[in-house]
Design an enzyme around this catalytic site. Structure first.
Site, mmCIF file in Angstrom:
data_model
loop_
_atom_site.group_PDB
_atom_site.id
_atom_site.type_symbol
_atom_site.label_atom_id
_atom_site.label_comp_id
_atom_site.label_asym_id
_atom_site.label_seq_id
_atom_site.Cartn_x
_atom_site.Cartn_y
_atom_site.Cartn_z
ATOM 1 N N GLY A 1 -25.568 12.458 -8.354
ATOM 2 C CA GLY A 1 -25.389 10.985 -8.106
ATOM 3 C C GLY A 1 -25.376 10.748 -6.566
ATOM 4 N N HIS B 1 -43.043 -5.182 17.473
ATOM 5 C CA HIS B 1 -43.620 -3.863 17.207
ATOM 6 C C HIS B 1 -43.365 -3.065 18.622
ATOM 7 C CE1 HIS B 1 -47.044 -1.495 16.621
ATOM 8 N NE2 HIS B 1 -47.199 -1.193 17.853
ATOM 9 N N GLU C 1 0.868 -1.204 -0.174
ATOM 10 C CA GLU C 1 0.055 -0.194 0.116
ATOM 11 C C GLU C 1 1.063 1.166 0.115
ATOM 12 O OE1 GLU C 1 -2.400 2.825 -0.185
ATOM 13 O OE2 GLU C 1 -3.598 1.031 -0.068
ATOM 14 N N GLY D 1 -6.686 0.946 4.353
ATOM 15 C CA GLY D 1 -8.111 1.267 4.597
ATOM 16 C C GLY D 1 -8.603 1.969 3.157
ATOM 17 N N ASP E 1 -12.894 -1.388 -6.960
ATOM 18 C CA ASP E 1 -13.156 -0.436 -8.073
ATOM 19 C C ASP E 1 -12.489 -0.695 -9.290
ATOM 20 O OD1 ASP E 1 -14.777 0.661 -6.076
ATOM 21 O OD2 ASP E 1 -13.852 2.599 -5.896
#
Length: 472
Positions: A182, A440, A35, A40, A308
């Site tokens: 968006g 409920h 990284e 993260g 992604d």
């Protein structure tokens, strides 16, 4: 042949990379995580987590707005953006620290630096102390995405910023223009209008939140407009020009909006160039997303890509799931991705969440389906909370009876959608939800009543469907 140092090397430490690495450690594999920035990734440092920390502040501001109705006389609050940013940083630091501890506990070696593939089993990492060559039997690419820039709106990181930069602002903009309506644009409009900014949203398409059900998108638009957000749809930005402390945004056609800050929120592009993909023979599509099979394997056997950078859904929870699939496949398991239960959430007020197939897709495919609907306004719990806006829409197959999809617009929608995701996963019908007793008073009962409505039998809704049937 040379000895392979690691079982798996992972490029990128976001919600795909770090989760895959932890699972690799749990499976007893020798894993290396590379990284170049913070653990993260964008999600923890510049996306989901910062935005939800800001959202929590916005929700508290919203509570003050109608506090009197609840018997609380608190007076008008003032908002301190610097403190909000400090709190966001504390939240991020805590979670990033947690990720580092989990990686260490699972024996994952973290290498800080920029990694480039040198063939299908090697990565060369540019670290502070020079180049480091890493060999691995399998590689997982999880390099993520970055905001799209357009030449007509030159980002300077100060007055014209991306959705990555907005979370570090030191002063609250009096007038904020959001280019793009968006998911992120709508979230920012909600957050900054709650903080006290005058917000304008400029959207090229004919409606905001165009990826969601039309009715949900209308609900959000109405709610934002009610709180003073100006929404311009079907318009394009011709230019954004900074002059001293202001920015002039010009709309195609000539209209000008003067503001203190502009946020460009028009989507994200994959981080796939400069990784040595070509040298390794890894195919990408024309937009730069890495092509993968449903096992998350690239065109090169033993090299996987997730999150992604593959562009299926640009969502952290999808990256996580894809990484688990990929990691199991590195040891010869046969796992594959099934996206049918992918929930999508927009943190506005009301929240919007959806899962499965939406109504426009069912219509386009000519699939016979049933709709069950129920309004938050008819829920005892929602009325008690003062959160009467919104609805649940449940879609099921008219043939098999199975639940195919659902949309929830309303308070807590992002939490509630999990019930519908599980229902689709286990191939449940609305009848299965109806015969499951719900506590409920809870918001979950709205899903129960929407399921009953599929059969025209919702208790707290006039039985229009049954009367129609009798007339026929």
């Amino acid at each position: 042949s040379r000895a392979v140092v690691y079982d798996v090397a992972i490029l990128g430490g976001g919600p795909g990379g770090y989760v895959g690495a932890i699972r690799g450690g749990q499976l007893g594999l020798k894993v290396c995580l590379i990284e170049m920035g913070e653990l993260g990734g964008a999600c923890l440092n510049r996306g989901c987590i910062p935005s939800k920390a800001f959202y929590a502040s916005a929700e508290r501001m919203k509570m003050f707005a109608d506090a009197e109705e609840f018997g609380i006389n608190a007076g008008p609050p003032t908002f301190d953006l610097a403190r909000c940013v400090d709190r966001k940083n504390e939240v991020v630091d805590e979670l990033v620290g947690g990720v580092a501890q989990l990686l260490k506990a699972n024996g994952v070696e973290v290498v800080k630096g920029k990694g480039v593939l040198d063939g299908p089993e090697e990565i060369v990492v540019e670290t502070e102390s020079g180049k480091k060559r890493i060999e691995a039997r399998s590689i997982i690419i999880a390099t993520g995405s970055t905001p799209i820039h357009i030449p007509s709106i030159p980002v300077d990181g100060e007055k014209i910023v991306t959705t990555d930069d907005i979370w570090a602002l030191s002063d609250l903009p009096e007038r904020l223009v959001l280019v793009g309506g968006g998911v992120i644009g709508c979230e920012l409009a909600h957050i900054f209008s709650a903080f006290g900014s005058k917000v304008t949203v400029v959207e090229m398409l004919d409606r905001i939140l165009s990826t969601e059900d039309k009715e949900a998108s209308r609900t959000v638009q109405k709610s934002l407009a009610k709180r003073g957000v100006e929404i311009m749809t079907g318009v394009k930005v011709a230019s954004a020009v900074r002059k001293d402390d202001t920015v002039t945004v010009t709309i195609e056609g000539g209209e000008e909006i003067v503001c203190d800050r502009v946020v460009v929120s028009i989507g994200r592009k994959p981080v796939s160039s400069g990784l040595g993909l070509k040298n390794a023979g890894i195919k990408t599509d024309k937009r730069g997303f890495i092509e993968v099979s449903d096992a998350m394997e690239t065109s090169v056997p033993g090299v996987y890509a997730v999150g992604d950078v593959v562009g299926k859904y640009l969502l952290a929870h999808v990256a996580t799931h894809e990484a688990l699939v990929a990691m199991h496949n590195t040891i010869g398991k046969k796992y594959w991705m099934d996206y049918t239960t992918t929930p999508r959430a927009t943190f506005t007020s009301p929240e919007v969440s959806s899962v499965g197939i939406d109504e426009s897709q069912l219509k386009a495919a000519g699939t016979p389906y049933k709709v069950g609907r129920f309004a938050f306004a008819a829920s005892g719990k929602a009325v008690c909370m003062g959160e009467k806006e919104g609805f649940v829409k449940l879609l099921s197959s008219a043939e098999s009876g199975r639940i195919l999809g659902g949309t929830i617009a309303g308070v807590g929608a992002a939490e509630l959608i999990a019930e519908l995701a599980l229902a689709i996963r286990v191939e449940a019908s609305p009848g299965d939800i109806v015969t499951t007793i719900h506590a409920h008073p809870t918001l979950g009962e709205i899903i129960l009543e929407a399921s009953e409505d599929t059969m025209g039998l919702a208790i707290h809704k006039a039985g229009r469907k049954r009367r129609e049937k009798k007339d026929q």
